[in-house]
Each structure stands twice: as C-alpha cells, then as structure tokens.
Design an enzyme around this catalytic site. Structure first.
Site, PDB file in Angstrom:
ATOM      1  N   ASP A  65      33.932  52.276  41.275  1.00 16.68           N
ATOM      2  CA  ASP A  65      32.971  51.131  41.292  1.00 16.68           C
ATOM      3  C   ASP A  65      34.168  50.028  41.318  1.00 16.68           C
ATOM      4  O   ASP A  65      35.322  50.004  41.173  1.00 16.68           O
ATOM      5  CB  ASP A  65      32.113  51.205  40.210  1.00 16.68           C
ATOM      6  CG  ASP A  65      30.729  50.392  40.446  1.00 16.68           C
ATOM      7  OD1 ASP A  65      30.857  49.781  41.501  1.00 16.68           O
ATOM      8  OD2 ASP A  65      29.652  50.475  39.739  1.00 16.68           O
ATOM      9  N   GLU A 113      22.538  43.540  37.345  1.00 17.37           N
ATOM     10  CA  GLU A 113      23.653  44.063  36.489  1.00 17.37           C
ATOM     11  C   GLU A 113      23.427  43.117  35.164  1.00 17.37           C
ATOM     12  O   GLU A 113      22.613  42.907  34.603  1.00 17.37           O
ATOM     13  CB  GLU A 113      24.832  44.165  37.161  1.00 17.37           C
ATOM     14  CG  GLU A 113      25.025  45.023  38.351  1.00 17.37           C
ATOM     15  CD  GLU A 113      26.289  45.311  39.013  1.00 17.37           C
ATOM     16  OE1 GLU A 113      27.403  45.345  38.281  1.00 17.37           O
ATOM     17  OE2 GLU A 113      26.532  45.244  40.180  1.00 17.37           O
TER      18      GLU A 113
END
Length: 571
Positions: A270, A466
């Site tokens: 990621d 997020e």
C-alpha cells in the site's frame, strides 16, 4: 510458466527489479520508463491524468496507452500493469457508474448482485484502458470508529466470504490456465491483508492484537474464498498484527498466504507502507521484499526505491531467488491479463462507461441497500398525489451521498455535475413524487410556500476517507441544525421521514425518536433514483421496489464502541 521462464532468462537485473516497483502518475512520466523499466503504474485517490482529476474516459485511455506504449518499446518490452482504487465502481472517473459503498452492499445480502457489480466495474475500468483494481476490500470492521468502516461489507465473516468470491468472479471471471481474461475483465486485489478492521480502538493503520485463531475465524475468511476463486493480487495492510506491520511480516505474507493458503499471484504494498517498517524509509526497504512483498507501491519514492533495491540485489541483501519469485508472480498476472501475448488485446472503449444497463444495476443496488428502521403509521411509501417537502443538508448533495473515494480521495468536492447520468437523492424523490401526481419542493432550510403533507429530511455524515474519518465515539454530531429542523416540521403537524446518509451506524436517538420514519441509506452513490424507487409509491399506490435491506452491522444503543448494546442487531 515456461513462457515466463524463457522471458526471465533474457531479462537483466535492472529489468527484473523494475517489475517489483510501482509509481503514481503524479510522480512519473512515460518517458521515465526508458531508463527505469518499472512494471506498474497507479493512479492514487488524488491523481488524475495530466493533473486533471476530472479527466474524461478518453483522456484516461490516452494516459494509460502512453505508459503502455513506452513500456513495450523499452527494456524487456513487458507492458506495465495500471491500477486504480475502483472501490465502488470506477470511482475516479466522472460519468462512471457509482455504486453504494460496501456497507450498503452488505445490507443487500445479495452475492449475485455483487457479482454483477464486479462485472460492471470491470467493463468500465477496461473501457478507460485500465486492467487492475485495488478491490475487493475484505475487512471485517470490529470498531466502527474506524474511518474505513464503510469499506467493510459486514460484521459477519460468512457474508464477506461470499462477497469475496462473488466480486472476484465479477471482476475477473473464472480463471482458466493458458487462457487470458477477456478484454472486459480486470485483475482484482483482495485487501488489506490482514485484520485491518480489527485494530485496537478502530485506529486506522493501527495494531490488531489477537490470537491467530481469532485472526483466522474473523478476519481471514474472505481471503480464503478470494484465493480459491483465483484472485490475482493481494494487498498488504498498513496495520499490524500483534505489533508487527503486515508489510514486513514474513510469516503472514510468505508462510501463510503463499504457503499455507497456496496463493500464487502477486502481493502488492500500500501507499509507501514499506516506509513504516523498522530500519526502512520510503526509498529504501529490503525488509519488505524479503518478507514476501512482490510489488512495492512507491508512488512518489519510486526512483530512490529502485536505486536502493538495485544496490541490495547486487550486495545479496535481497537474494536473487526472492527477486525471481517476485518477478514470476508479477509476470503471471500480466500473462493472465494477456499482456505477454505477441498481440495483446486492447482495452480502452469509452462507450462502455456509464451505459444504461450499468446504471440500472447501480439503481437496483441502492434500492436493495436501504434499511427501514422505523415506519410509524405506514408513512412510507409516500402515497401518490402527496405534497412533499424535501429538505436537509443532504437533500441535493452528491458528495454526501457518495462519500469518500469519489472523484477525489476524500470526496468532499464531488458534485452532481460529475455524474450527469445520476441524480441526487432529493431530485430523484421529487421526480418520483411528480410522476405519481404529487407536488415536490426541495428546500435545504425547510422553508416551503405551502404546507406539505410530509417532509423528507436527508442528513448525515460529511464525506471522508481513511484516517480522516476516524472518530472518538459513535455519537452523530449534527452539522446543520437537523434536530431543530425536524422539531419545527413536527410542530406544524408535518410528518417527518429521515433519510440518514452515513458510512456506519451511529447513535442518533433524538433524531430517530423525532422522526415518523427513519431510513438507513448508507452512502448510496450516484443513482439516487434507487432511493426514490423504495420511498415513493407510483400512481397505483405501490413502490417500484420494497424495502429488503438488513443491517450489516448492529445499530448502537449508545455512543460506545465496539458496540455492546445494540438498538437493532445485525441482520
């Protein structure tokens, strides 16, 4: 495998290492591939072609084509993989078909629908030239304070497992050895491996402290089904398991995922996640590759990462056997996509994006995602011929109903103009009311010239993604005087229907109590018509669709999290 072996035998070390590194379009130009033969390019949440986040489909096709053309002419002549976060449809692209976020799809409890959503998403990605999506998200959120809770389908591992299989099949189709995926399919990515939804306190990128038995029983179920179905990629999580970051956890990535689970595709990192490992920086991290990461997502750090990885390879800090294994895994995915064929199939047909049949699937998904929590005196569906006021901060707000990961990363500036083939919830309801012979007015402040029979108040959370969505508790914090607005309507003898837009269940007792009806609409996306299909009766007195959605997570009876006292249970 034989063709990949032959190809690898003629690759230089630089060419091999290039396959292990991925750059973001905001930090690389196609010409850079002539010197740095990278294997993959991504467009992150805040990146659009040539700096334009609202670029059209043809512009995406041109951008991908430019990178791919240079990669074919450079080095070993291996085309790049191009990946994006298509997490609720091709959500980077204005004009695409935008589905409800995963929490709403979990409420639908419909794997067959999920497979069709995957097929639509794949067709629209392919239509813009892209061949890889970073989806499905298989998190099992345990603490809804987590800002990514809406990316989880449910608190039930069994439903997530069923959806993992369905979406993988929808995106990729069945995997057949020696036969590349058709042009309307793309590579899928199971993410984020593993237990990103189990961190203490619901902290994004936090630590999941639990036994391996709990890790398997709760958080790994979706991955098992995704791997069995042939998912081509798995993304490592930013989070940790018992203090060890997944990006550097050899036991999880190599021993478990590749060994015990038999995964033979590629493991991708990621966004600079490797830079969080002990002794590492975004530009230098042998540990992550040695732990089992095959493709390092180094969006803005790719050049330094390439140079340092080359040094590690020459010193033997990263063994050549590990490099060759990673390269082979990347090339397997490219072979499955047909990219290694002498005449690779071409993706890139803008006519595939936002087609009527695709939009119909999204509209169906919205209708199936709605959960009716309260309906006093059968106020819903709204009867034909009614005079209706549509109000509240979310009544005509495409950003609120679509949430994060929509055009931009946080989704705060999404507008109705971004999705001309969609409708806001308020406009869709107004159109349905008029079609049924009634009158409808949209007024965010609740002011109407004539007294309505009923008011629909659309409100909820503002967009987030997020860690910016992490919250201290599950109390809903009104932003626009929603309680006062409903109280004012009730004082006039007007029935109030609340349509709640949120990425998670929240504690809203006063607003639920004050409402005659209360609908959990989650984050429905661009097709507000799906809400109208359920809330508004047609001229014959029946709605186009009935309420069928069931809670994917328990609804809290207080603001504490994890939820220990549900007002309504899962399902």
């Amino acid at each position: 495998e034989g063709r990949i072996t032959t190809l690898m035998q003629r690759m230089t070390l630089r060419q091999k290492l290039g396959q292990l590194i991925q750059a973001d379009i905001t930090a690389i130009k196609p010409a850079d591939l002539k010197r740095y033969p990278l294997g993959s390019i991504l467009a992150g949440g805040n990146g659009g072609p040539y700096g334009n986040e609202r670029a059209d489909t043809a512009t995406w096709v041109r951008l991908v084509g430019e990178f791919r053309a240079v990669s074919r002419r450079s080095g070993a002549g291996i085309p790049i993989l191009f990946g994006v976060d298509a997490v609720h449809g091709h959500s980077n692209l204005p004009g695409a078909t935008i589905f409800p976020h995963n929490i709403g799809l979990g409420a639908a409890h419909d794997p067959e629908l999920i497979q069709r959503i995957g097929a639509v998403t794949a067709a629209e990605l392919s239509g813009s030239g892209i061949d890889w999506t970073f989806a499905p998200t298989l998190a099992v959120p345990q603490d809804l304070r987590w800002g990514r809770s809406y990316e989880g389908y449910s608190a039930q591992p069994s439903l997530i497992a069923a959806y993992a299989r369905a979406l993988t099949l929808g995106l990729q189709g069945p995997i057949t050895a020696g036969t590349p995926l058709p042009a309307n399919k793309v590579a899928a990515t199971a993410k984020h491996f593993v237990a990103d939804g189990g961190t203490e306190g619901g902290k994004d990128q936090g630590d999941a402290r639990m036994s391996e038995a709990e890790l398997v029983a709760v958080h790994a179920a979706g991955y098992a089904l995704a791997v069995e179905t042939g998912v081509l990629a798995v993304m490592a999580s930013f989070s940790s398991w018992n203090g060890v970051k997944a990006h550097g956890n050899r036991y999880l990535l190599t021993d478990v995922l590749k060994g015990r689970m038999g995964f033979d595709g590629l493991v991708v990192g990621d966004w600079n996640g490797h830079g969080q490992l002990p002794g590492c920086t975004p530009t230098d991290c042998a540990l992550t590759i040695n732990a089992g990461l095959d493709l390092v997502m180094a969006p803005d750090s790719w050049k330094g990462m390439f140079d340092s990885t080359l040094r590690h390879a020459r010193r033997g800090t990263i063994p050549i056997t590990r490099i060759d294994d990673a390269v082979r895994r990347v090339l397997r995915v490219k072979a499955q996509l047909g990219l290694l064929d002498p005449a690779p199939m071409e993706r890139g047909d803008p006519a595939r994006v936002g087609t009527p049949d695709h939009l119909a699937v999204a509209r169906e998904a919205v209708a199936k995602s709605l959960v009716l929590l309260k309906n006093n005196d059968g106020v819903l569906p709204i009867r034909p011929g009614a005079r209706v006021l549509i109000t509240g901060p979310g009544a005509d707000d495409m950003a609120m109903q679509s949430g994060g990961w929509t055009v931009t990363w946080q989704g705060t500036d999404t507008t109705a103009a971004d999705f001309p083939k969609g409708q806001t919830v308020g406009r869709a309801i107004a159109a349905a009311v008029r079609d049924a012979g009634g009158e409808a007015v949209i007024a965010a402040d609740g002011a109407a010239a004539a007294k309505p029979d009923v008011a629909i108040v659309v409100f909820g959370e503002q967009p987030y993604a997020e860690f910016q969505g992490d919250v201290p508790d599950l109390a809903f914090r009104p932003l626009a005087g929603e309680a006062e607005l409903i109280a004012r309507l009730k004082a006039q003898g007007i029935k109030a229907i609340s349509v709640f837009l949120s990425g998670r269940p929240l504690f809203v007792p006063k607003l639920i109590n004050a409402s005659d009806a209360f609908v959990a609409a989650w984050l429905p996306g661009s097709q507000g018509q799906g809400v109208a299909d359920v809330l508004v009766a047609r001229r014959d007195g029946t709605p186009a669709r009935d309420f069928t959605g069931r809670l994917p997570f328990a609804w809290p009876a207080d603001a504490r999290s994890p939820i220990t006292a549900p007002l309504w249970p899962v399902g």
